[in-house]
Each structure stands twice: as structure tokens, then as C-alpha cells.
Write a protein that holds these residues in place. Structure first.
Motif, PDB file in Angstrom:
ATOM      1  N   ASP A   1      18.202  12.590  27.763  1.00  0.00           N
ATOM      2  CA  ASP A   1      17.082  12.425  28.702  1.00  0.00           C
ATOM      3  C   ASP A   1      17.494  11.633  29.943  1.00  0.00           C
ATOM      4  OD1 ASP A   1      15.462  13.743  26.870  1.00  0.00           O
ATOM      5  OD2 ASP A   1      14.964  11.877  25.842  1.00  0.00           O
TER       6      ASP A   1
ATOM      7  N   GLU B   1      17.310  10.394  33.448  1.00  0.00           N
ATOM      8  CA  GLU B   1      16.122  10.250  34.279  1.00  0.00           C
ATOM      9  C   GLU B   1      16.450  10.037  35.757  1.00  0.00           C
ATOM     10  OE1 GLU B   1      12.904  10.213  33.365  1.00  0.00           O
ATOM     11  OE2 GLU B   1      12.969  10.114  31.175  1.00  0.00           O
TER      12      GLU B   1
ATOM     13  N   ILE C   1      22.337  18.860  38.041  1.00  0.00           N
ATOM     14  CA  ILE C   1      21.145  18.008  38.089  1.00  0.00           C
ATOM     15  C   ILE C   1      20.943  17.408  39.482  1.00  0.00           C
ATOM     16  CG2 ILE C   1      21.181  17.458  35.637  1.00  0.00           C
ATOM     17  CD1 ILE C   1      22.427  14.752  36.353  1.00  0.00           C
TER      18      ILE C   1
ATOM     19  N   LEU D   1      15.031  12.390  38.689  1.00  0.00           N
ATOM     20  CA  LEU D   1      15.037  13.805  38.370  1.00  0.00           C
ATOM     21  C   LEU D   1      13.625  14.284  38.040  1.00  0.00           C
ATOM     22  CD1 LEU D   1      18.042  13.012  38.136  1.00  0.00           C
ATOM     23  CD2 LEU D   1      18.225  14.584  36.208  1.00  0.00           C
TER      24      LEU D   1
ATOM     25  N   ASP E   1      10.998  17.253  36.162  1.00  0.00           N
ATOM     26  CA  ASP E   1      10.952  17.784  34.796  1.00  0.00           C
ATOM     27  C   ASP E   1      11.994  18.880  34.578  1.00  0.00           C
ATOM     28  OD1 ASP E   1       8.922  16.057  34.194  1.00  0.00           O
ATOM     29  OD2 ASP E   1       7.307  17.509  34.543  1.00  0.00           O
TER      30      ASP E   1
ATOM     31  N   ARG F   1      15.438  17.329  34.288  1.00  0.00           N
ATOM     32  CA  ARG F   1      15.587  16.613  33.016  1.00  0.00           C
ATOM     33  C   ARG F   1      15.770  17.575  31.856  1.00  0.00           C
ATOM     34  NH1 ARG F   1      11.586  13.147  35.210  1.00  0.00           N
ATOM     35  NH2 ARG F   1       9.955  14.221  34.050  1.00  0.00           N
ATOM     36  N   SER F   2      15.120  18.725  31.958  1.00  0.00           N
ATOM     37  CA  SER F   2      15.269  19.716  30.885  1.00  0.00           C
ATOM     38  C   SER F   2      16.681  20.275  30.835  1.00  0.00           C
ATOM     39  CB  SER F   2      14.263  20.859  31.074  1.00  0.00           C
ATOM     40  OG  SER F   2      14.601  21.653  32.201  1.00  0.00           O
TER      41      SER F   2
ATOM     42  N   ARG G   1      19.156  17.356  28.630  1.00  0.00           N
ATOM     43  CA  ARG G   1      18.626  16.715  27.418  1.00  0.00           C
ATOM     44  C   ARG G   1      19.688  15.858  26.748  1.00  0.00           C
ATOM     45  NH1 ARG G   1      13.367  16.267  27.790  1.00  0.00           N
ATOM     46  NH2 ARG G   1      12.271  18.259  27.961  1.00  0.00           N
TER      47      ARG G   1
ATOM     48  N   GLY H   1      19.948   6.971  31.774  1.00  0.00           N
ATOM     49  CA  GLY H   1      19.329   7.750  30.707  1.00  0.00           C
ATOM     50  C   GLY H   1      19.235   6.911  29.451  1.00  0.00           C
TER      51      GLY H   1
END
Length: 559
Positions: free
Chosen positions: A156, A158, A234, A254, A256, A259-260, A263, A285
């Protein structure tokens, strides 16, 4: 005074500079600069197959939102984020295309970037970050980072932080960032850097070696190694600001979708477009596995954690990986014991030869000793054109004319297949006035790139004009107004003519061009001023123009 001393010691360590073992120049300067082979139609990598997995995600990645220091600090605190790109958590560099001015390992330091104005090393100005040479071949620079091994990567992701601190005329103008999850079910792959050529040996010696760059063959090997690893973007190609104090830190959160894509991430690939410098990289993260926290952000985006620096290596050394004992590695090339004895720095002699010291029948008309002057230039970020006409030899890079890296340089350099030179019209220029006019023409030109080993111009053109009169100031002004962008436009009365066509340069050398050898065009025309144009940017130590001195009454103006 204690703080200043500690700061200097830190930067000496970062630069890999051992003052008691300084050698002469590196033969790395002889090696061609490296890139990915360069495909000018792409904006990421040279092969469309490099990103098989990311190609399966529909649509281009969106641009992350830039936030303030307070916003990022709140996000870190509320989500329990850690910096996965920290050396103190076991993050390390596996590969970097070029580390001439400063190694990529500096990106992972927790300490704030440091700058000492008067600190130079054989490569040039000492910088606290990852800085590559000015690229003089096709391609762009990139590096691969293993994220915090103590937590076996991040989940995750971020936010991202990129700091260009102190890189004011030499920052990477654009970057992109990709991540990949290279872990297997038992995570054994994370303990094995052997999938990336040279990574194990790099780790054993304590990091990269300043003053070196990968060969085209090594670049190709590394490109093959990263293919098919499921890299996803990203941070798409993003412009960075120069490293001035109030605006050097770029903080991106980031969305959604991004972020996907991230993971789980064990490795990061950072791409410079096309070259330059970056002081710090931070990837925020959550740790994949619980571990002791290693660093926390401060309100200015830096960290308050001090880490142990890697073993120092000489800034003038080239590490020969063959000296590392094979008995210290397992069948996969992973070190299993204490590293072998580090190799001694190689003694590399400079290519520079003082051809200008040899007797020559005509005087150096451009010399400031004879009244030569540096009148104007397009850029003087690191040096002024008056340095070019000093009779002495340059003492360092600061004793020359050097421009900032061109801000408009393309993301990926390409070569012109017809000329073999870089396919660009980007340039900088300087106008010099001869101390004594060359009434019978210019007989010799010497272009000296002494000390400019990673930032010499790719090529240089020299032109002349004849503009003598009794109103010296007016003529100088007219000559300086005749900039290259006005050539052929009819907006300038000054008639510039070619003395030396655009010609390839090399590092740390006097380049000699003689009329008798057919190197100089229009060698019989009288000259009062010369215009030196460098492509696309870079630095020269000296420009020496030789010819027959003359009485100004013999000259007629070509204005």
C-alpha cells in the motif's frame, strides 16, 4: 566549527573521496556514456516488452497530486507509513547506469542533503545525491532499488518524495518511477540480488563507485534482467523543479488507481529523463511485515535518523569486481561470508596533454595577456567566458566556462544517423574578442576540456567575424547582438562565417585544429571576434585562437 567539520566529513564520505589516496584521472572517462540504447519515439524505456504487465492495465497512469509538508506528515502519522527507500532499513541500490558525479546510494540516505561550495573531486563538483554525466550518447539514465529488506518490501504505497536540493543547474528535469513485486512465496528471492548482473558484488563492496558508468553491454544485460518483472508505473514522467531551498522537495500522494498498482512492492526503478541529479528519494508505504521503525519524516521532509555510511572508496578508483573471491559466494553468486579484501584504487593517468605549450610560430591572439576579452554568452551558471582566454591552464572546473544542463533537452537522447552526432540543435554560445586581430586569418584553434570529464560539450562549432572600427564599444555591442537565433534572419548586420564546423569533443583534453591540416575553414579571412557554440551544453576550460597579429589600419569591417 564542530558542526561544519562534521558536515564536511559527511560529504567527503558521500563523495567517496579519500584525500590520502587521490590518483590521477579515471579511464572511465574514456568509456562511452551509457543509456538504454535510446529509442526517441518512446518516453519510458527502449523496449515495449519491458512493461508487459503494466501494458495490461488500461489507460495511462494519472498524475499524482503534489501536497504540502504538513499534509504529507499527517498522512504518514495517520496511516503509520515508513520510508521503504531508506538505507537504514536495508534498502540498497542494485544497479545504476552511471555514477560519475555521485553514486545512487546517496538517494537512500536519511540525512538532509549537504552542500559545500568549494569542495571538488577529480570528477568535478562534489554533490550529495545521485548525479550522472551529461549524456553524450543516445538513451537515458535509470537505477533499480531494493526496498526495505528488513520488512521484505512495502504494501500500500501511499506517497513519494523527491528532493533536488542543491541541484540547481544540473537536476534531472523529468523522472518517472515504477515498482515491482519480485518476491516468491517464501521470499527467498529477496535475499538474492543475483538476478541483477553485478548487484551482489556491488553490495559486497558497500555500494557504487563514484567516477564510473556502465558499459553499453552491461546496460543491455540489465535491461534484459528487468524485463518481464511486472513493473508498473506509479509516477508517470514528471517535471522536477531545480534544487533551490524553497521549492526543491516534491511530495506526491498517489490516487486510488496508482495505489492499486502498488499493493505490494519489493523494488523500485527510477528513470531520469535524460540525465542529471536528484538528492533524495523516499517511498512511503506500510511495511509488509512488522519490523522496528527506522526513520520518521520531519516537517521539512527530511529524516532525523543517522545511518552508518558504507565503506569509503576512492573517488578516483575503478573497482575491479574480479578481485572479489568466488569462494565468498554461493552457487547463485550471493555473498555468504565476509567480503573479500576490497581492491586497491587503480592508478589512472589523465589524457590531458599540453599541446599549447609547444612552440608555435603565431601568437595566441585571444589571450587576455594581449587584451582578449569575453564579451557575452547565453548562460554562465557555473563559469564566465572571460575564463576561456586566460593564458594559464585551468585549475579545476570552476576555472572555465560551463553552462547549466539545457532545461529543454529531450527525455531520451537520439543520434543523427547521418552525422553520428546528437540529434539536437540545442546549444549555448560565447563571444570572445581577440586581443590582437588576425589580419591574415586564423591558423590554429585549441579547444581545451581540461577537468571537464563528465560534462564536456558533445560537440563545438567556432565562427569568426571581422568588426573593427574606431567606435569599439558599438562594434562589440553589434557583435554580441548577433546571436545564433538571429543568424540568417536578416536582423543582424554582423556576418559570421565558419572557422570550425560542428566537431565532436572528448573529456579532459586539448583538441587542436590547424589550418595547414585542413581543419580550419575560411582560414584566410581576417577575424576580430569569435563565437564558440557548444552542443547541447557543458563546459570548456580554455579557447585559444592563433594567427598573424596585424595593424588595425589594414582591416576593413565586415559589418
Amino acid at each position: 566549527m564542530q558542526k561544519t567539520s562534521a558536515t564536511r566529513d559527511h560529504l567527503l564520505s558521500v563523495s567517496g573521496l579519500l584525500l590520502d589516496t587521490q590518483q590521477k584521472e579515471q579511464n572511465a572517462a574514456k568509456a562511452p556514456l551509457i543509456g538504454n540504447g535510446g529509442n526517441s519515439s518512446t518516453t519510458t524505456h527502449s523496449s515495449e516488452n519491458d512493461h508487459a504487465s503494466s501494458a495490461s492495465i488500461s489507460g495511462a497512469p494519472s498524475q499524482p497530486r503534489e501536497v504540502t509538508a504538513d499534509e504529507l506528515q499527517n498522512l504518514i502519522a495517520s496511516h503509520g507509513l515508513v520510508n521503504g527507500a531508506s538505507a537504514s532499513s536495508g534498502s540498497h541500490i542494485l544497479f545504476a547506469t552511471d555514477e560519475w558525479f555521485a553514486t545512487a546510494d546517496n538517494l537512500l540516505l536519511d540525512s538532509p542533503p549537504t552542500f559545500i561550495p568549494d569542495l571538488y573531486c577529480p570528477q568535478g563538483k562534489v554533490m550529495d545525491g545521485w548525479e550522472t554525466r551529461r549524456k553524450r550518447v543516445a538513451g537515458h539514465d535509470w537505477a533499480v532499488v531494493q526496498l526495505c529488506s528488513s520488512a521484505r518490501g512495502l504494501k500500500d504505497i501511499e506517497a513519494l518524495e523527491l528532493d533536488t536540493a542543491h541541484f540547481t543547474g544540473n537536476h534531472a528535469p523529468r523522472v518517472s518511477i515504477e515498482v515491482a513485486n519480485l518476491s516468491s512465496d517464501d521470499d527467498s528471492s529477496l535475499q538474492d540480488d543475483g538476478w541483477m548482473p553485478g548487484a551482489s558484488a556491488r553490495k559486497m563492496r558497500g555500494g557504487g563507485v563514484q567516477g564510473t558508468g556502465r558499459t553499453p553491454e552491461e546496460i543491455d544485460e540489465a535491461e534484459l534482467a528487468v524485463r518481464g518483472k511486472g513493473w508498473v508505473t506509479i509516477l508517470p514522467q514528471t517535471a522536477l523543479r531545480p534544487g533551490y531551498e524553497d521549492s526543491s522537495i516534491h511530495r506526491f500522494v498517489l490516487d486510488d488507481e496508482a495505489r492499486s498498482r502498488a499493493r505490494v512492492a519489493t523494488h523500485v526503478r527510477i528513470n531520469y529523463y535524460p540525465d542529471g541529479g536528484l538528492a533524495r528519494l523516499r517511498v512511503w508505504g506500510k511495511p509488509r511485515y512488522e519490523t522496528t521503525p527506522t526513520s520518521t519524516a520531519t516537517t521539512n521532509g527530511s529524516s532525523n535518523t543517522t545511518i552508518v555510511m558504507p565503506r569509503n572508496v576512492s573517488a578516483t578508483s575503478i573497482m575491479n569486481e574480479a578481485v572479489y573471491s568466488p569462494e565468498a559466494m554461493d552457487s547463485k553468486g550471493v555473498d555468504t561470508a565476509t567480503p573479500a579484501t576490497p581492491p586497491a584504487p587503480l592508478e589512472i593517468k589523465s589524457n590531458w596533454v599540453a599541446f599549447s605549450a609547444e612552440p608555435y610560430p603565431h601568437p595566441e591572439l585571444s589571450s587576455s595577456d594581449l587584451g582578449g576579452a569575453g564579451l557575452a554568452c547565453s548562460n554562465k551558471h557555473y563559469g564566465v567566458p572571460s575564463n576561456l582566454i586566460r593564458p594559464s591552464y585551468g585549475k579545476d572546473m570552476g576555472d572555465g566556462w560551463e553552462t547549466a544542463r539545457h532545461p529543454d533537452r529531450p527525455a531520451i537522447w537520439a543520434k543523427n544517423p547521418e552525422t553520428g552526432l546528437m540529434d539536437t540543435d540545442l546549444m549555448d554560445w560565447a563571444v570572445l574578442k581577440l586581443g590582437k586581430w588576425a589580419n591574415l586569418g586564423v591558423s590554429r584553434i585549441i579547444l581545451d576540456t581540461k577537468h571537464f570529464r563528465g560534462n564536456f560539450p558533445e560537440s563545438v562549432r567556432v565562427e569568426g567575424c571581422c568588426a573593427p572600427s574606431n567606435t569599439e564599444e558599438d562594434d562589440d555591442a553589434a557583435v554580441c547582438e548577433a546571436t545564433p537565433d538571429k543568424d540568417g534572419s536578416g536582423n543582424s548586420a554582423t556576418q559570421w562565417f565558419s572557422l570550425l564546423p560542428r566537431t565532436r569533443m572528448g573529456p579532459d583534453a586539448e583538441h587542436v585544429f590547424d589550418r595547414t591540416s585542413g581543419n580550419i575553414t575560411n582560414g584566410d579571412k581576417p577575424v576580430t571576434h569569435v563565437r564558440v557554440t557548444i552542443y547541447p551544453d557543458g563546459g570548456l576550460s580554455r579557447v585559444r585562437i592563433y594567427g598573424d597579429a596585424s595593424d588595425p589600419d589594414h582591416l576593413q569591417s565586415h559589418l
